[in-house]
Design an enzyme around this catalytic site. Structure first.
Site, PDB file in Angstrom:
ATOM      1  N   ASP A 185       0.852  -1.188   0.000  1.00 46.79           N
ATOM      2  CA  ASP A 185       0.000   0.000   0.000  1.00 46.79           C
ATOM      3  C   ASP A 185       0.888   1.239   0.000  1.00 46.79           C
ATOM      4  O   ASP A 185       1.689   1.442   0.914  1.00 46.79           O
ATOM      5  CB  ASP A 185      -0.867  -0.010   1.268  1.00 46.79           C
ATOM      6  CG  ASP A 185      -1.785   1.192   1.344  1.00 46.79           C
ATOM      7  OD1 ASP A 185      -2.874   1.143   0.755  1.00 46.79           O
ATOM      8  OD2 ASP A 185      -1.402   2.203   1.992  1.00 46.79           O
ATOM      9  N   HIS A 224      -7.757   9.367  -2.085  1.00 45.30           N
ATOM     10  CA  HIS A 224      -7.162   9.352  -0.747  1.00 45.30           C
ATOM     11  C   HIS A 224      -8.058   9.993   0.308  1.00 45.30           C
ATOM     12  O   HIS A 224      -8.124   9.540   1.450  1.00 45.30           O
ATOM     13  CB  HIS A 224      -5.800  10.057  -0.794  1.00 45.30           C
ATOM     14  CG  HIS A 224      -4.837   9.597   0.249  1.00 45.30           C
ATOM     15  ND1 HIS A 224      -3.490   9.591   0.074  1.00 45.30           N
ATOM     16  CD2 HIS A 224      -5.029   9.122   1.513  1.00 45.30           C
ATOM     17  CE1 HIS A 224      -2.894   9.132   1.166  1.00 45.30           C
ATOM     18  NE2 HIS A 224      -3.802   8.851   2.053  1.00 45.30           N
TER      19      HIS A 224
HETATM   20  N1  NAP Z   1      -5.659   5.875   3.536  1.00 52.20           N
HETATM   21  C1  NAP Z   1      -5.201   6.634   4.501  1.00 52.20           C
HETATM   22  O1  NAP Z   1      -5.614   7.790   4.683  1.00 52.20           O
HETATM   23  C2  NAP Z   1      -4.143   6.078   5.417  1.00 52.20           C
HETATM   24  C3  NAP Z   1      -3.862   6.735   6.626  1.00 52.20           C
HETATM   25  C4  NAP Z   1      -2.867   6.209   7.438  1.00 52.20           C
HETATM   26  C5  NAP Z   1      -2.180   5.056   7.060  1.00 52.20           C
HETATM   27  N2  NAP Z   1      -2.468   4.438   5.866  1.00 52.20           N
HETATM   28  C6  NAP Z   1      -1.718   3.230   5.421  1.00 52.20           C
HETATM   29  O2  NAP Z   1      -1.728   2.281   6.456  1.00 52.20           O
HETATM   30  C7  NAP Z   1      -0.392   1.928   6.808  1.00 52.20           C
HETATM   31  C8  NAP Z   1      -0.321   1.543   8.248  1.00 52.20           C
HETATM   32  O3  NAP Z   1      -0.719   2.622   9.070  1.00 52.20           O
HETATM   33  P1  NAP Z   1       0.117   3.044  10.316  1.00 52.20           P
HETATM   34  O4  NAP Z   1       1.568   2.947   9.981  1.00 52.20           O
HETATM   35  O5  NAP Z   1      -0.407   4.335  10.807  1.00 52.20           O
HETATM   36  O6  NAP Z   1      -0.308   1.956  11.386  1.00 52.20           O
HETATM   37  P2  NAP Z   1       0.201   0.512  11.824  1.00 52.20           P
HETATM   38  O7  NAP Z   1       0.685  -0.279  10.675  1.00 52.20           O
HETATM   39  O8  NAP Z   1      -0.913  -0.027  12.630  1.00 52.20           O
HETATM   40  O9  NAP Z   1       1.380   0.839  12.816  1.00 52.20           O
HETATM   41  C9  NAP Z   1       2.704   1.009  12.404  1.00 52.20           C
HETATM   42  C10 NAP Z   1       3.575   1.129  13.650  1.00 52.20           C
HETATM   43  O10 NAP Z   1       3.458  -0.075  14.409  1.00 52.20           O
HETATM   44  C11 NAP Z   1       4.746  -0.672  14.561  1.00 52.20           C
HETATM   45  N3  NAP Z   1       4.539  -2.130  14.440  1.00 52.20           N
HETATM   46  C12 NAP Z   1       4.184  -2.815  13.341  1.00 52.20           C
HETATM   47  N4  NAP Z   1       4.072  -4.121  13.627  1.00 52.20           N
HETATM   48  C13 NAP Z   1       4.347  -4.264  14.935  1.00 52.20           C
HETATM   49  C14 NAP Z   1       4.401  -5.367  15.815  1.00 52.20           C
HETATM   50  N5  NAP Z   1       4.141  -6.600  15.393  1.00 52.20           N
HETATM   51  N6  NAP Z   1       4.746  -5.131  17.106  1.00 52.20           N
HETATM   52  C15 NAP Z   1       5.027  -3.880  17.546  1.00 52.20           C
HETATM   53  N7  NAP Z   1       4.988  -2.796  16.761  1.00 52.20           N
HETATM   54  C16 NAP Z   1       4.655  -2.984  15.458  1.00 52.20           C
HETATM   55  C17 NAP Z   1       5.606  -0.110  13.458  1.00 52.20           C
HETATM   56  O11 NAP Z   1       6.955  -0.011  13.862  1.00 52.20           O
HETATM   57  P3  NAP Z   1       8.140  -0.753  13.032  1.00 52.20           P
HETATM   58  O12 NAP Z   1       8.107  -0.245  11.631  1.00 52.20           O
HETATM   59  O13 NAP Z   1       9.373  -0.337  13.773  1.00 52.20           O
HETATM   60  O14 NAP Z   1       7.870  -2.233  13.143  1.00 52.20           O
HETATM   61  C18 NAP Z   1       5.022   1.307  13.309  1.00 52.20           C
HETATM   62  O15 NAP Z   1       5.586   2.181  14.274  1.00 52.20           O
HETATM   63  C19 NAP Z   1       0.444   3.140   6.391  1.00 52.20           C
HETATM   64  O16 NAP Z   1       1.809   2.816   6.240  1.00 52.20           O
HETATM   65  C20 NAP Z   1      -0.241   3.499   5.113  1.00 52.20           C
HETATM   66  O17 NAP Z   1       0.216   2.631   4.069  1.00 52.20           O
HETATM   67  C21 NAP Z   1      -3.458   4.918   5.066  1.00 52.20           C
END
Ligand code: NAP
Length: 314
Positions: free
Chosen positions: A47, A108
């Site tokens: 993504d 988006h």
């Molecule tokens: N459409 C939209 O408007 C929108 C908005 C926000 C996000 N998104 C998409 O969704 C994705 C994910 O969102 P997000 O990054 O906010 O949330 P997330 O994936 O829930 O959280 C990411 C965070 O959690 C940590 N993490 C991941 N797996 C873990 C585990 N097993 N144990 C402990 N910590 C863990 C990661 O650190 P590490 O990297 O150090 O593991 C990072 O700091 C984004 O990258 C983007 O592609 C879309």
């Protein structure tokens, strides 16, 4: 890997690797290597978005992986200041990735933002977002339908829409969105929206799917992790998959990337215990001082106004 069948017959891998890393050029420059480790670990859905600045890194990781394009599912997103130049924006996203099509192209945000020097967040003198009220997301969607017909994208969908905005979209849409991507985790279960999408045949994909440390450290999640001998994140991600949604999870760390792919089946009563954690609490996208998200109030977004906590810890 588990997959979801979309309303156009296309199959989408349920678990996507997120690629949003903020705006720090150093972080952006070192994205491609960990995207590659994720592909090597077994992720087949990535993504990204024009606004993330990681489309180039996604293309680079794909090329390095040697994985055939047909075995991958790549999602990207149309930024809100490009809503009057959809075809051009898509072509630029394709060029940045070096791909000749995307599997999924998402609007988006529902807002239409003025195009000014290609600045995604143009501001008025009072600091408010420069919205373009001469056009709306119904117009954007017509352009999305055209790029779908061109074959450069296999499916189209939206992010951050609600029942309110989707109902308005469907009034003029010829193509029903295949996917809705929204903030979704145990503290923001979005039950009503999920049911509505199910009725309309729209697949839901969760972002901020882990709910960050605040949800990982919830005593119920911790207790379930002990019971199943898995990590708290695996309980949370398994809950999503058990509900029939897709999810996007971002990790730069190889062992966490592998961990996040290993979902289990929760017993019915345990899934209900996770359901009961719902607090209608957003953790990822929070309103600014004027109570707005990129220029729109919660009311205009159709997001339910309630507890708005800021204690999210990544
Ligand atoms: N459409 C939209 O408007 C929108 C908005 C926000 C996000 N998104 C998409 O969704 C994705 C994910 O969102 P997000 O990054 O906010 O949330 P997330 O994936 O829930 O959280 C990411 C965070 O959690 C940590 N993490 C991941 N797996 C873990 C585990 N097993 N144990 C402990 N910590 C863990 C990661 O650190 P590490 O990297 O150090 O593991 C990072 O700091 C984004 O990258 C983007 O592609 C879309």
């Amino acid at each position: 890997m588990k997959s979801l069948q979309l309303n156009n017959g296309v199959t989408m891998p349920c678990i996507a690797l997120g690629s949003w890393v903020g705006t720090d050029p150093k972080e952006l420059a070192r994205t491609s290597p960990w995207l590659l480790t994720a592909l090597e670990a077994g992720y087949r859905h990535i993504d990204t978005a024009a606004l993330y600045g990681t489309e180039g890194a996604v293309g680079e990781a794909i090329r390095q992986s040697g994985i055939p394009r047909k075995d991958l599912y790549i999602t990207t997103k149309l930024p809100f200041h490009h809503t009057k130049r959809v075809r051009e924006s898509l072509d630029k996203s394709l060029k940045r990735t070096g791909l000749d099509y995307f599997d999924l192209y998402l609007v988006h945000w529902p807002q239409v933002v003025v195009y000014k020097n290609n600045n995604p967040i143009p501001l008025n003198a009072d600091g408010s977002m420069m919205l373009d009220e001469t056009s709306d997301f119904n117009d954007t969607w017509k352009e999305m339908e055209k790029v779908l017909a061109s074959g450069k994208v296999k499916s189209i969908g939206v992010c951050n829409f609600s029942i309110k905005t989707l109902e308005r979209l469907l009034k003029t849409a010829k193509v029903t969105p295949a996917v809705l991507q929204i903030e979704l985790h145990p503290y923001l279960a979005q039950n009503e929206l999920l049911q509505w999408c199910k009725d309309k045949g729209i697949a839901v994909v969760a972002y901020a799917a882990t709910g960050y440390a605040v949800v990982r450290e919830d005593p119920i999640i911790v207790a379930l992790a002990k019971k199943y001998n898995v990590t708290p994140t695996q309980i949370i991600l398994s809950w999503h998959i058990g509900r029939g949604t897709g999810l996007v999870v971002k990790s730069e760390n190889v062992s966490r990337q592998e961990e996040n792919l290993k979902v289990i089946e929760l017993h019915e009563e345990d899934a209900r215990r996770v359901d009961a954690l719902d607090k209608n609490r957003r953790l990822c996208i929070l309103p600014d001082k004027q109570g707005k998200v990129f220029g729109w109030t919660f009311d205009r977004l159709g997001w339910q106004e309630r507890v708005l906590q800021t204690e999210a810890k990544l």
